[in-house]
Design a protein around this motif. Structure first.
Motif, PDB file in Angstrom:
ATOM      1  N   CYS A  12       0.857  -1.187   0.000  1.00 30.50           N
ATOM      2  CA  CYS A  12       0.000   0.000   0.000  1.00 30.50           C
ATOM      3  C   CYS A  12       0.893   1.237   0.000  1.00 30.50           C
ATOM      4  CB  CYS A  12      -0.913   0.010   1.224  1.00 30.50           C
ATOM      5  SG  CYS A  12      -1.972   1.476   1.322  1.00 30.50           S
ATOM      6  N   THR A  13       0.621   2.167  -0.914  1.00 30.45           N
ATOM      7  CA  THR A  13       1.445   3.367  -1.061  1.00 30.45           C
ATOM      8  C   THR A  13       0.890   4.571  -0.308  1.00 30.45           C
ATOM      9  OG1 THR A  13       0.299   4.061  -3.059  1.00 30.45           O
ATOM     10  CG2 THR A  13       2.229   2.618  -3.340  1.00 30.45           C
ATOM     11  N   GLY A  14      -0.294   4.428   0.278  1.00 34.82           N
ATOM     12  CA  GLY A  14      -0.891   5.541   1.008  1.00 34.82           C
ATOM     13  C   GLY A  14      -1.504   6.586   0.100  1.00 34.82           C
ATOM     14  N   CYS A  15      -1.960   6.221  -1.081  1.00 35.57           N
ATOM     15  CA  CYS A  15      -2.467   7.180  -2.061  1.00 35.57           C
ATOM     16  C   CYS A  15      -3.881   7.696  -1.759  1.00 35.57           C
ATOM     17  CB  CYS A  15      -2.427   6.584  -3.460  1.00 35.57           C
ATOM     18  SG  CYS A  15      -3.661   5.295  -3.748  1.00 35.57           S
ATOM     19  N   HIS A  16      -4.595   7.047  -0.861  1.00 34.54           N
ATOM     20  CA  HIS A  16      -5.947   7.435  -0.449  1.00 34.54           C
ATOM     21  C   HIS A  16      -7.023   7.159  -1.508  1.00 34.54           C
ATOM     22  CE1 HIS A  16      -4.760   9.490   3.323  1.00 34.54           C
ATOM     23  NE2 HIS A  16      -3.657   9.738   2.651  1.00 34.54           N
ATOM     24  N   SER A  17      -6.693   6.452  -2.594  1.00 32.97           N
ATOM     25  CA  SER A  17      -7.705   6.147  -3.617  1.00 32.97           C
ATOM     26  C   SER A  17      -8.878   5.378  -3.038  1.00 32.97           C
ATOM     27  CB  SER A  17      -7.093   5.345  -4.768  1.00 32.97           C
ATOM     28  OG  SER A  17      -6.204   6.134  -5.501  1.00 32.97           O
ATOM     29  N   CYS A  18      -8.608   4.492  -2.097  1.00 29.55           N
ATOM     30  CA  CYS A  18      -9.681   3.700  -1.494  1.00 29.55           C
ATOM     31  C   CYS A  18     -10.662   4.604  -0.742  1.00 29.55           C
ATOM     32  CB  CYS A  18      -9.118   2.623  -0.576  1.00 29.55           C
ATOM     33  SG  CYS A  18      -8.014   3.233   0.726  1.00 29.55           S
ATOM     34  N   GLU A  19     -10.126   5.575  -0.008  1.00 29.05           N
ATOM     35  CA  GLU A  19     -10.985   6.503   0.742  1.00 29.05           C
ATOM     36  C   GLU A  19     -11.840   7.349  -0.205  1.00 29.05           C
ATOM     37  OE1 GLU A  19      -8.736   7.654   4.848  1.00 29.05           O
ATOM     38  OE2 GLU A  19      -8.049   8.671   3.042  1.00 29.05           O
ATOM     39  N   VAL A  20     -11.209   7.882  -1.247  1.00 29.20           N
ATOM     40  CA  VAL A  20     -11.931   8.723  -2.207  1.00 29.20           C
ATOM     41  C   VAL A  20     -13.017   7.916  -2.910  1.00 29.20           C
ATOM     42  CG1 VAL A  20     -11.691  10.062  -4.345  1.00 29.20           C
ATOM     43  CG2 VAL A  20      -9.977  10.289  -2.530  1.00 29.20           C
ATOM     44  N   ALA A  21     -12.681   6.710  -3.350  1.00 34.23           N
ATOM     45  CA  ALA A  21     -13.649   5.865  -4.048  1.00 34.23           C
ATOM     46  C   ALA A  21     -14.847   5.543  -3.152  1.00 34.23           C
ATOM     47  CB  ALA A  21     -12.983   4.571  -4.519  1.00 34.23           C
ATOM     48  N   CYS A  22     -14.587   5.244  -1.896  1.00 35.06           N
ATOM     49  CA  CYS A  22     -15.657   4.921  -0.949  1.00 35.06           C
ATOM     50  C   CYS A  22     -16.566   6.132  -0.737  1.00 35.06           C
ATOM     51  CB  CYS A  22     -15.067   4.459   0.377  1.00 35.06           C
ATOM     52  SG  CYS A  22     -16.299   4.066   1.631  1.00 35.06           S
ATOM     53  N   LYS A  23     -15.964   7.288  -0.492  1.00 35.04           N
ATOM     54  CA  LYS A  23     -16.757   8.504  -0.256  1.00 35.04           C
ATOM     55  C   LYS A  23     -17.623   8.840  -1.465  1.00 35.04           C
ATOM     56  CE  LYS A  23     -13.662  10.664   3.080  1.00 35.04           C
ATOM     57  NZ  LYS A  23     -14.513  10.864   4.222  1.00 35.04           N
ATOM     58  N   GLN A  24     -17.064   8.690  -2.669  1.00 36.20           N
ATOM     59  CA  GLN A  24     -17.831   8.991  -3.874  1.00 36.20           C
ATOM     60  C   GLN A  24     -18.932   7.955  -4.112  1.00 36.20           C
ATOM     61  OE1 GLN A  24     -14.953   9.548  -7.027  1.00 36.20           O
ATOM     62  NE2 GLN A  24     -14.584  11.663  -6.414  1.00 36.20           N
ATOM     63  N   GLU A  25     -18.625   6.697  -3.835  1.00 34.44           N
ATOM     64  CA  GLU A  25     -19.612   5.626  -4.025  1.00 34.44           C
ATOM     65  C   GLU A  25     -20.833   5.826  -3.134  1.00 34.44           C
ATOM     66  OE1 GLU A  25     -21.111   1.944  -5.530  1.00 34.44           O
ATOM     67  OE2 GLU A  25     -19.301   2.978  -6.170  1.00 34.44           O
ATOM     68  N   HIS A  26     -20.592   6.235  -1.892  1.00 33.91           N
ATOM     69  CA  HIS A  26     -21.672   6.310  -0.910  1.00 33.91           C
ATOM     70  C   HIS A  26     -22.127   7.727  -0.584  1.00 33.91           C
ATOM     71  CE1 HIS A  26     -21.417   2.020  -0.174  1.00 33.91           C
ATOM     72  NE2 HIS A  26     -20.103   2.153  -0.133  1.00 33.91           N
ATOM     73  N   GLY A  27     -21.427   8.729  -1.088  1.00 34.48           N
ATOM     74  CA  GLY A  27     -21.810  10.106  -0.821  1.00 34.48           C
ATOM     75  C   GLY A  27     -21.586  10.530   0.626  1.00 34.48           C
ATOM     76  N   TYR A  28     -20.567   9.955   1.258  1.00 30.52           N
ATOM     77  CA  TYR A  28     -20.277  10.305   2.655  1.00 30.52           C
ATOM     78  C   TYR A  28     -19.754  11.742   2.766  1.00 30.52           C
ATOM     79  CZ  TYR A  28     -20.574   5.358   3.961  1.00 30.52           C
ATOM     80  OH  TYR A  28     -20.992   4.083   4.199  1.00 30.52           O
ATOM     81  N   PRO A  29     -20.124  12.435   3.841  1.00 31.20           N
ATOM     82  CA  PRO A  29     -19.598  13.785   4.057  1.00 31.20           C
ATOM     83  C   PRO A  29     -18.153  13.728   4.561  1.00 31.20           C
ATOM     84  CG  PRO A  29     -20.970  13.147   5.906  1.00 31.20           C
ATOM     85  CD  PRO A  29     -21.070  12.038   4.884  1.00 31.20           C
ATOM     86  N   VAL A  30     -17.512  14.883   4.595  1.00 27.71           N
ATOM     87  CA  VAL A  30     -16.148  14.989   5.123  1.00 27.71           C
ATOM     88  C   VAL A  30     -16.118  14.432   6.544  1.00 27.71           C
ATOM     89  CG1 VAL A  30     -14.342  16.606   5.817  1.00 27.71           C
ATOM     90  CG2 VAL A  30     -15.599  16.981   3.693  1.00 27.71           C
ATOM     91  N   GLY A  31     -15.095  13.624   6.845  1.00 26.06           N
ATOM     92  CA  GLY A  31     -14.948  13.058   8.186  1.00 26.06           C
ATOM     93  C   GLY A  31     -15.613  11.707   8.373  1.00 26.06           C
ATOM     94  N   ARG A  32     -16.341  11.243   7.373  1.00 22.98           N
ATOM     95  CA  ARG A  32     -16.999   9.939   7.482  1.00 22.98           C
ATOM     96  C   ARG A  32     -16.678   9.119   6.236  1.00 22.98           C
ATOM     97  NH1 ARG A  32     -23.255  10.042   8.006  1.00 22.98           N
ATOM     98  NH2 ARG A  32     -22.679  11.191   9.872  1.00 22.98           N
ATOM     99  N   GLY A  33     -16.562   7.832   6.411  1.00 20.44           N
ATOM    100  CA  GLY A  33     -16.304   6.961   5.275  1.00 20.44           C
ATOM    101  C   GLY A  33     -16.252   5.509   5.693  1.00 20.44           C
ATOM    102  N   GLY A  34     -16.295   4.640   4.730  1.00 18.06           N
ATOM    103  CA  GLY A  34     -16.266   3.216   5.004  1.00 18.06           C
ATOM    104  C   GLY A  34     -14.861   2.668   5.169  1.00 18.06           C
ATOM    105  N   ILE A  35     -13.868   3.483   4.813  1.00 18.05           N
ATOM    106  CA  ILE A  35     -12.481   3.055   4.976  1.00 18.05           C
ATOM    107  C   ILE A  35     -11.639   4.284   5.329  1.00 18.05           C
ATOM    108  CG2 ILE A  35     -11.782   3.291   2.538  1.00 18.05           C
ATOM    109  CD1 ILE A  35     -10.439   0.414   3.025  1.00 18.05           C
ATOM    110  N   HIS A  36     -10.676   4.070   6.203  1.00 21.03           N
ATOM    111  CA  HIS A  36      -9.805   5.153   6.659  1.00 21.03           C
ATOM    112  C   HIS A  36      -8.362   4.674   6.568  1.00 21.03           C
ATOM    113  CE1 HIS A  36      -8.316   8.530   8.975  1.00 21.03           C
ATOM    114  NE2 HIS A  36      -7.674   7.680   9.751  1.00 21.03           N
ATOM    115  N   LEU A  37      -7.532   5.449   5.903  1.00 28.26           N
ATOM    116  CA  LEU A  37      -6.130   5.087   5.749  1.00 28.26           C
ATOM    117  C   LEU A  37      -5.351   5.491   6.999  1.00 28.26           C
ATOM    118  CD1 LEU A  37      -4.188   3.864   3.611  1.00 28.26           C
ATOM    119  CD2 LEU A  37      -3.548   6.199   3.085  1.00 28.26           C
ATOM    120  N   THR A  38      -4.654   4.540   7.582  1.00 23.70           N
ATOM    121  CA  THR A  38      -3.873   4.771   8.791  1.00 23.70           C
ATOM    122  C   THR A  38      -2.387   4.599   8.465  1.00 23.70           C
ATOM    123  OG1 THR A  38      -5.673   3.901  10.138  1.00 23.70           O
ATOM    124  CG2 THR A  38      -3.504   3.991  11.162  1.00 23.70           C
ATOM    125  N   GLU A  39      -1.566   5.485   9.013  1.00 30.78           N
ATOM    126  CA  GLU A  39      -0.119   5.412   8.817  1.00 30.78           C
ATOM    127  C   GLU A  39       0.521   4.914  10.107  1.00 30.78           C
ATOM    128  OE1 GLU A  39       3.112   8.813   8.720  1.00 30.78           O
ATOM    129  OE2 GLU A  39       1.974   8.786   6.859  1.00 30.78           O
TER     130      GLU A  39
END
Length: 110
Positions: A13-40
């Protein structure tokens, strides 16, 4: 029907955040909420070097994109992962894949 899940190979995993963006767009989640969160995670190794891992962490909002998967697709995070480190499948399939991926995690919502 066998239970399904999400396997994440965090070795690549490169930490690109594509998974977070895709999830938010798929479900229409507002800022601060999502189905996946990238942790470092930074770990000091025995030889005093540092290891940096990015781990996409599914949250309580993750339903594995049930609307997509019921139609035969894969979760949005899996489809859009730039490094191809996320896998969707049955638990036996994912368990077999994990044998080849030593730095991986398995998410299996109910």
């Amino acid at each position: 029907m066998s239970r399904k899940g999400l396997m994440i190979d965090y070795d690549y995993c490169t930490g690109c955040h594509s998974c977070e963006v895709a999830c938010k767009q798929e479900h229409g989640y507002p800022v601060g909420r999502g189905g996946i969160h990238l942790t470092e995670i930074v770990t000091e190794l025995p030889d005093k070097t540092l290891r940096l891992d990015y781990i996409p962490f599914p949250t309580a909002y993750c339903d594995l994109c049930s609307a997509r998967t019921e139609k035969g697709g894969v979760p949005s995070c899996v489809k859009h992962c730039q490094a191809s480190t996320m896998y969707y499948g049955t638990l036996p399939e994912l368990a077999e894949l994990m044998e080849k991926k030593p730095h991986s995690v398995l998410f299996t919502p109910r």
